[in-house]
Design an enzyme around this catalytic site. Sequence first.
Site, PDB file in Angstrom:
ATOM      1  N   HIS A 272      19.007  44.390  44.133  1.00 18.24           N
ATOM      2  CA  HIS A 272      17.673  43.776  44.222  1.00 18.24           C
ATOM      3  C   HIS A 272      17.346  42.903  43.004  1.00 18.24           C
ATOM      4  O   HIS A 272      17.735  43.198  41.881  1.00 18.24           O
ATOM      5  CB  HIS A 272      16.598  44.860  44.363  1.00 18.24           C
ATOM      6  CG  HIS A 272      16.495  45.745  43.159  1.00 18.24           C
ATOM      7  ND1 HIS A 272      15.700  45.447  42.074  1.00 18.24           N
ATOM      8  CD2 HIS A 272      17.129  46.898  42.854  1.00 18.24           C
ATOM      9  CE1 HIS A 272      15.825  46.375  41.161  1.00 18.24           C
ATOM     10  NE2 HIS A 272      16.695  47.265  41.605  1.00 18.24           N
TER      11      HIS A 272
ATOM     12  N   HIS B 274      31.197  33.556  41.465  1.00 20.35           N
ATOM     13  CA  HIS B 274      32.023  34.356  42.384  1.00 20.35           C
ATOM     14  C   HIS B 274      31.922  35.823  41.978  1.00 20.35           C
ATOM     15  O   HIS B 274      32.255  36.182  40.849  1.00 20.35           O
ATOM     16  CB  HIS B 274      33.477  33.861  42.280  1.00 20.35           C
ATOM     17  CG  HIS B 274      34.461  34.644  43.102  1.00 20.35           C
ATOM     18  ND1 HIS B 274      35.805  34.363  43.126  1.00 20.35           N
ATOM     19  CD2 HIS B 274      34.317  35.702  43.936  1.00 20.35           C
ATOM     20  CE1 HIS B 274      36.435  35.202  43.933  1.00 20.35           C
ATOM     21  NE2 HIS B 274      35.555  36.032  44.436  1.00 20.35           N
TER      22      HIS B 274
HETATM   23  C1  LIG Z   1      40.422  38.789  32.625  1.00 20.64           C
HETATM   24  C2  LIG Z   1      41.612  37.989  33.126  1.00 20.64           C
HETATM   25  C3  LIG Z   1      41.108  36.682  33.747  1.00 20.64           C
HETATM   26  C4  LIG Z   1      42.456  37.694  31.912  1.00 20.64           C
HETATM   27  O1  LIG Z   1      43.578  36.999  32.299  1.00 20.64           O
HETATM   28  P1  LIG Z   1      44.432  36.255  31.172  1.00 20.64           P
HETATM   29  O2  LIG Z   1      43.550  35.263  30.468  1.00 20.64           O
HETATM   30  O3  LIG Z   1      45.685  35.749  31.813  1.00 20.64           O
HETATM   31  O4  LIG Z   1      44.710  37.394  30.105  1.00 20.64           O
HETATM   32  P2  LIG Z   1      46.051  38.220  29.801  1.00 20.64           P
HETATM   33  O5  LIG Z   1      46.623  38.766  31.071  1.00 20.64           O
HETATM   34  O6  LIG Z   1      46.909  37.377  28.911  1.00 20.64           O
HETATM   35  O7  LIG Z   1      45.468  39.450  28.976  1.00 20.64           O
HETATM   36  C5  LIG Z   1      44.969  39.326  27.665  1.00 20.64           C
HETATM   37  C6  LIG Z   1      44.657  40.720  27.159  1.00 20.64           C
HETATM   38  O8  LIG Z   1      43.533  41.253  27.876  1.00 20.64           O
HETATM   39  C7  LIG Z   1      43.906  42.462  28.587  1.00 20.64           C
HETATM   40  N1  LIG Z   1      43.262  42.402  29.886  1.00 20.64           N
HETATM   41  C8  LIG Z   1      43.396  41.413  30.818  1.00 20.64           C
HETATM   42  N2  LIG Z   1      42.622  41.674  31.873  1.00 20.64           N
HETATM   43  C9  LIG Z   1      42.010  42.843  31.613  1.00 20.64           C
HETATM   44  C10 LIG Z   1      41.087  43.631  32.350  1.00 20.64           C
HETATM   45  N3  LIG Z   1      40.651  43.234  33.544  1.00 20.64           N
HETATM   46  N4  LIG Z   1      40.638  44.760  31.790  1.00 20.64           N
HETATM   47  C11 LIG Z   1      41.066  45.161  30.570  1.00 20.64           C
HETATM   48  N5  LIG Z   1      41.953  44.456  29.817  1.00 20.64           N
HETATM   49  C12 LIG Z   1      42.402  43.320  30.344  1.00 20.64           C
HETATM   50  C13 LIG Z   1      45.414  42.402  28.682  1.00 20.64           C
HETATM   51  O9  LIG Z   1      45.956  43.702  28.814  1.00 20.64           O
HETATM   52  C14 LIG Z   1      45.780  41.734  27.387  1.00 20.64           C
HETATM   53  O10 LIG Z   1      45.674  42.670  26.349  1.00 20.64           O
HETATM   54  P3  LIG Z   1      46.750  42.691  25.126  1.00 20.64           P
HETATM   55  O11 LIG Z   1      46.554  41.355  24.437  1.00 20.64           O
HETATM   56  O12 LIG Z   1      46.337  43.867  24.323  1.00 20.64           O
HETATM   57  O13 LIG Z   1      48.087  42.800  25.776  1.00 20.64           O
HETATM   58  C15 LIG Z   1      42.421  38.737  34.228  1.00 20.64           C
HETATM   59  O14 LIG Z   1      43.229  39.767  33.667  1.00 20.64           O
HETATM   60  C16 LIG Z   1      41.531  39.370  35.266  1.00 20.64           C
HETATM   61  O15 LIG Z   1      41.039  40.507  35.163  1.00 20.64           O
HETATM   62  N6  LIG Z   1      41.270  38.588  36.347  1.00 20.64           N
HETATM   63  C17 LIG Z   1      40.447  38.983  37.420  1.00 20.64           C
HETATM   64  C18 LIG Z   1      41.263  38.975  38.732  1.00 20.64           C
HETATM   65  C19 LIG Z   1      40.411  39.388  39.890  1.00 20.64           C
HETATM   66  O16 LIG Z   1      39.516  40.199  39.750  1.00 20.64           O
HETATM   67  N7  LIG Z   1      40.661  38.813  41.044  1.00 20.64           N
HETATM   68  C20 LIG Z   1      39.822  39.075  42.192  1.00 20.64           C
HETATM   69  C21 LIG Z   1      40.021  38.054  43.248  1.00 20.64           C
HETATM   70  S1  LIG Z   1      38.875  38.362  44.578  1.00 20.64           S
END
Ligand SMILES: CC(C)(COP(=O)(O)OP(=O)(O)OC[C@H]1O[C@@H](n2cnc3c(N)ncnc32)[C@H](O)[C@@H]1OP(=O)(O)O)[C@@H](O)C(=O)NCCC(=O)NCCS
Length: 209
Positions: free
Chosen positions: A134, A143
Site C-alpha cells: 500500500h 523493475h
Molecule cells: C547485484 C548484482 C547486479 C551484482 O552483479 P555484478 O555487478 O556482476 O557483481 P559481482 O557478481 O561481480 O559481485 C560483486 C560482489 O558482490 C557480491 N554479490 C553479488 N550479488 C550479490 C547479492 N545479490 N547478494 C549478496 N552479495 C552479492 C558477490 O559475491 C561479490 O562479492 P565478492 O567481491 O566478495 O566476491 C547481481 O549479483 C544480482 O544480484 N542481480 C540481480 C539478478 C536478479 O535478481 N534477476 C532477476 C530477474 S527477474
Amino acid sequence: MMGEVVVIGASGHGKVVADCVLKSGDSIRGFLDDDPSIGTSFVGFPILGSVDNYKKYAKDCKFIIAIGDSFARERIAKKLDSISWYTAIHPAAVISEIGVSIGDGSVVLANSVVNSNAKIGRHCIVNSGSVIEHDDFIGDFSHVSVGSCVAGTVNVGKHVWIGAGATVINNISICNNCIIGAGTVVVKSINESGTYVGVPARRLQRNLT
Ligand SMILES: CC(C)(COP(=O)(O)OP(=O)(O)OC[C@H]1O[C@@H](n2cnc3c(N)ncnc32)[C@H](O)[C@@H]1OP(=O)(O)O)[C@@H](O)C(=O)NCCC(=O)NCCS
C-alpha cells in the site's frame, strides 16, 4: 484489427509478456527486434522486423516494450511517437480496487500483488510473484523482480532494479538509478545511486555504467 499487440523484444521477458497479453484476452501481431539472427518467427509469432518498422503497425496496434534493460526501454519509449502503449496486467495479478494507478506500457505479471493506493510509473515491470504494498510509489522504467517484496509506503525512484527475492522495508525511499541485488534486504533509505547487496543492504563500490 485494433486490440492487436506488437511486443518489442523477442527475448525471455518478451515471451512472458506475450503470454500475459494472450491471458488478458488480446492477440499478438508479432515481435519487433533489432537482432536479425532471431529469424522470421519467435514463440509462434512473426518477427515483424527491427524496431524502426513500428510505423507500419502504429495505426492499428498497441505496443509494449519487453526488454529488461530499463535504459533501452526509455530510449525506445522516447523514440516511438504517436503510438498507443499497451499496459499488460496478468489476470492472476491481484490489484487493489483502491487508488491504484499503473502507467502506460507497464507490465504486471502473474501472482503479483499491487495493494491499495500504490502508484506504478510508465514502462515498469512488476514481475511474477512480487509484492508492491500500500502507498508505494514506483518510478518510471523501474523493475521489481520475481518474488521481491516492497513493503508499504516506499518511494522508489526511476530506473531502479529490485532483484529477485529482495525485500524493502516500509517507510523508506530508494533514489533513481539503483540496483538492489537478489535476496538483499533494504532497511534504510538509499540516497546515492549505485548497486546494493546483502542483508542489510550495503553499497558495492561501483556505479551503474
Ligand atoms: C547485484 C548484482 C547486479 C551484482 O552483479 P555484478 O555487478 O556482476 O557483481 P559481482 O557478481 O561481480 O559481485 C560483486 C560482489 O558482490 C557480491 N554479490 C553479488 N550479488 C550479490 C547479492 N545479490 N547478494 C549478496 N552479495 C552479492 C558477490 O559475491 C561479490 O562479492 P565478492 O567481491 O566478495 O566476491 C547481481 O549479483 C544480482 O544480484 N542481480 C540481480 C539478478 C536478479 O535478481 N534477476 C532477476 C530477474 S527477474
